[in-house]
Design a protein around this motif. Structure first.
Motif, PDB file in Angstrom:
ATOM      1  N   ARG A 199      -5.201  -9.667   1.695  1.00  0.00           N
ATOM      2  CA  ARG A 199      -3.647  -9.739   1.116  1.00  0.00           C
ATOM      3  C   ARG A 199      -3.083 -11.157   1.745  1.00  0.00           C
ATOM      4  NH1 ARG A 199       1.017  -5.100   1.031  1.00  0.00           N
ATOM      5  NH2 ARG A 199       2.777  -6.617   0.842  1.00  0.00           N
ATOM      6  N   SER A 225      -2.145  -1.894  -0.480  1.00  0.00           N
ATOM      7  CA  SER A 225      -1.626  -2.229  -1.815  1.00  0.00           C
ATOM      8  C   SER A 225      -3.097  -2.238  -2.673  1.00  0.00           C
ATOM      9  CB  SER A 225      -1.480  -3.633  -1.952  1.00  0.00           C
ATOM     10  OG  SER A 225      -2.500  -4.620  -1.344  1.00  0.00           O
ATOM     11  N   LEU A 278       2.682  -5.122  -3.185  1.00  0.00           N
ATOM     12  CA  LEU A 278       2.866  -6.435  -2.709  1.00  0.00           C
ATOM     13  C   LEU A 278       4.251  -7.094  -2.699  1.00  0.00           C
ATOM     14  CD1 LEU A 278      -0.350  -7.574  -5.178  1.00  0.00           C
ATOM     15  CD2 LEU A 278      -0.219  -7.319  -2.773  1.00  0.00           C
ATOM     16  N   ASP A 330       3.248 -11.046  -2.380  1.00  0.00           N
ATOM     17  CA  ASP A 330       1.950 -11.299  -1.911  1.00  0.00           C
ATOM     18  C   ASP A 330       0.928 -11.182  -3.032  1.00  0.00           C
ATOM     19  OD1 ASP A 330       3.149 -11.567   0.598  1.00  0.00           O
ATOM     20  OD2 ASP A 330       2.374  -9.613   1.250  1.00  0.00           O
ATOM     21  N   GLU A 331      -0.164 -11.732  -2.797  1.00  0.00           N
ATOM     22  CA  GLU A 331      -1.376 -11.368  -3.870  1.00  0.00           C
ATOM     23  C   GLU A 331      -2.555 -10.922  -3.203  1.00  0.00           C
ATOM     24  OE1 GLU A 331      -3.438 -16.049  -4.159  1.00  0.00           O
ATOM     25  OE2 GLU A 331      -1.728 -15.646  -5.363  1.00  0.00           O
TER      26      GLU A 331
END
Length: 422
Positions: free
Chosen positions: A88, A233, A3, A95-96
């Protein structure tokens, strides 16, 4: 770790072909959608059987022993919680991952346009296959020219750039459309090109026909060849293999529709929504730039597959050596022969037998592997039976050390290394 990476997701997203029988694009897409819906239903109901390590448990005494493979250990399947309804979300610096529960719709990308289709009814039941097929037929029959400014191209940009552009879209009234895309169960990409003829197509698609942020995108080419692309991720290769195995078996054993189904009998589409994006000149320029950058990356990438048929994993296991070790040794030997010196290599190692386990890295370039490469490359007077015996002993020693490193999950992670999909 993933991320925080700021490069384009094209670098890390994984794309794989599915072993389904090609045919009508419409039929193949419908079967994929229905099978994914069944997988979703089984996951929510807790009916899926966990994957197992097939004898590659990292430490004795961990996990639940599989009844099917007594020497194997069942794997943690918690990553599957991020398969559906997950995107994402680009943020500056990091990022989250965002997962929306209770979603009933999926996204379709075709010719740069983005459509929203329901997969489940209000009670959570899967819609009839005929309804899904009718909706997809409506999309494939859309006679409009390809979108001039396909917004999905922006997801291929570097993450900080995409994060700023996403905020612009939200500020200009596109937040509702973004929310529908990001909360969707998954993406379906209906390509206008043949996947079999273009290996790059699976990874990059046409400009604007991939939403790279989605946890999973299922892809169907014009020739009916199918594939899946997954954002890295939230999961690793073991989970992707598990999903692919389950989906392909379901399509093979229980196809929702067959290639004999006639589109002439399809009812009109009931709930297809095409998203409209009103972009100002700066966002239009950004979309065009993102498309060009995507094409540059695609043009600079080439794929070549080589199938080795002389022997495989069964023979190697029967000979008492690790198939994975042999592949890694072959790579090291090739490098040594090309450049005259040994390479420091890194390989990913699954830790999925632990709760929330992902992967760690270990170094297959061991002393034993180095000695093995030296003997293979040396102009040695030792030959015939004696040389064969020496090489066999060295290969066996390399394999034993390789297995030991895997069993100890020897780590070398620094937060910036590339773990790959292993």
């Amino acid at each position: 770790m993933f991320l925080k990476r700021r490069e384009s997701l094209l670098i890390n997203n994984g794309g794989l072909n599915l072993a389904t029988t090609p045919g009508s694009q419409l039929v193949c897409a419908t079967n994929l959608i229905v099978s994914f819906a069944r997988f979703h239903r089984s996951l929510k109901a807790g009916l899926l059987t966990p994957a197992n390590s097939h004898g590659l448990a990292h430490r004795h005494g961990t996990g639940f022993v599989s009844a099917i493979y007594p020497k194997s250990v069942l794997m943690c399947m918690s990553q599957l919680d991020r398969l559906f309804g997950t995107s994402r979300i680009p943020q500056e610096s990091q990022d989250e991952l965002q997962t929306k529960l209770g979603t009933h719709h999926f996204v379709v990308l075709h010719q740069g346009y983005i459509y929203i289709c329901n997969l489940l009814d209000d009670s959570g039941y899967i819609l009839p296959a005929s309804t899904i097929m009718a909706n997809l037929h409506h999309i494939l029959s859309d006679s409009q020219p390809p979108a001039q400014f396909p917004v999905a191209s922006l997801t291929a940009e570097r993450r900080d750039i995409w994060a700023r552009l996403r905020k612009q879209l939200q500020a200009q009234g596109q937040e509702s459309a973004l929310s529908l895309i990001e909360s969707a169960l998954f993406c379906l990409c209906l390509d206008d090109k043949n996947l079999k003829e273009d290996s790059n197509q699976m990874f990059f698609g046409n400009v604007g026909d991939r939403w790279f942020d989605k946890s999973a995108q299922i892809i169907v080419g014009k020739d009916g060849v199918t594939g899946i692309q997954v954002e890295h991720s939230w999961c690793n290769g073991m989970i992707i293999k598990y999903i692919i195995d389950m989906i392909t078996k379901d399509i093979e054993n229980r196809p929702a529709v067959t290639h004999g189904n006639s589109v002439m009998n399809l009812e009109p589409a009931t709930d297809v929504q095409r998203l409209e994006f009103d972009l100002d000149s700066s966002l239009q320029t950004a979309v065009v730039t993102a498309g060009r950058n995507l094409q540059t990356i695609s043009a600079s990438t080439s794929f070549h597959s080589f199938e080795f048929r002389d022997y495989g994993a069964i023979f190697l296991k029967g000979s008492g050596v690790s198939p994975d070790c042999i592949v890694q040794l072959a790579l090291q030997l090739a490098f040594t022969r090309l450049y005259g010196h040994h390479a420091v290599t890194c390989e990913s190692c699954s830790t999925g037998t632990f709760l929330h386990g992902r992967t760690e890295t270990f170094r297959p370039a061991t002393t034993e592997a180095l000695e093995c490469c030296k003997v293979f490359c040396a102009d040695s007077p030792r030959h015939g039976f004696h040389r064969t015996t020496l090489l066999r002993n060295l290969i066996e020693a390399t394999s034993q050390q390789h297995k030991q490193l895997i069993s100890e999950a020897a780590t070398g992670r620094d937060g910036d290394g590339d773990e790959g999909w292993g």
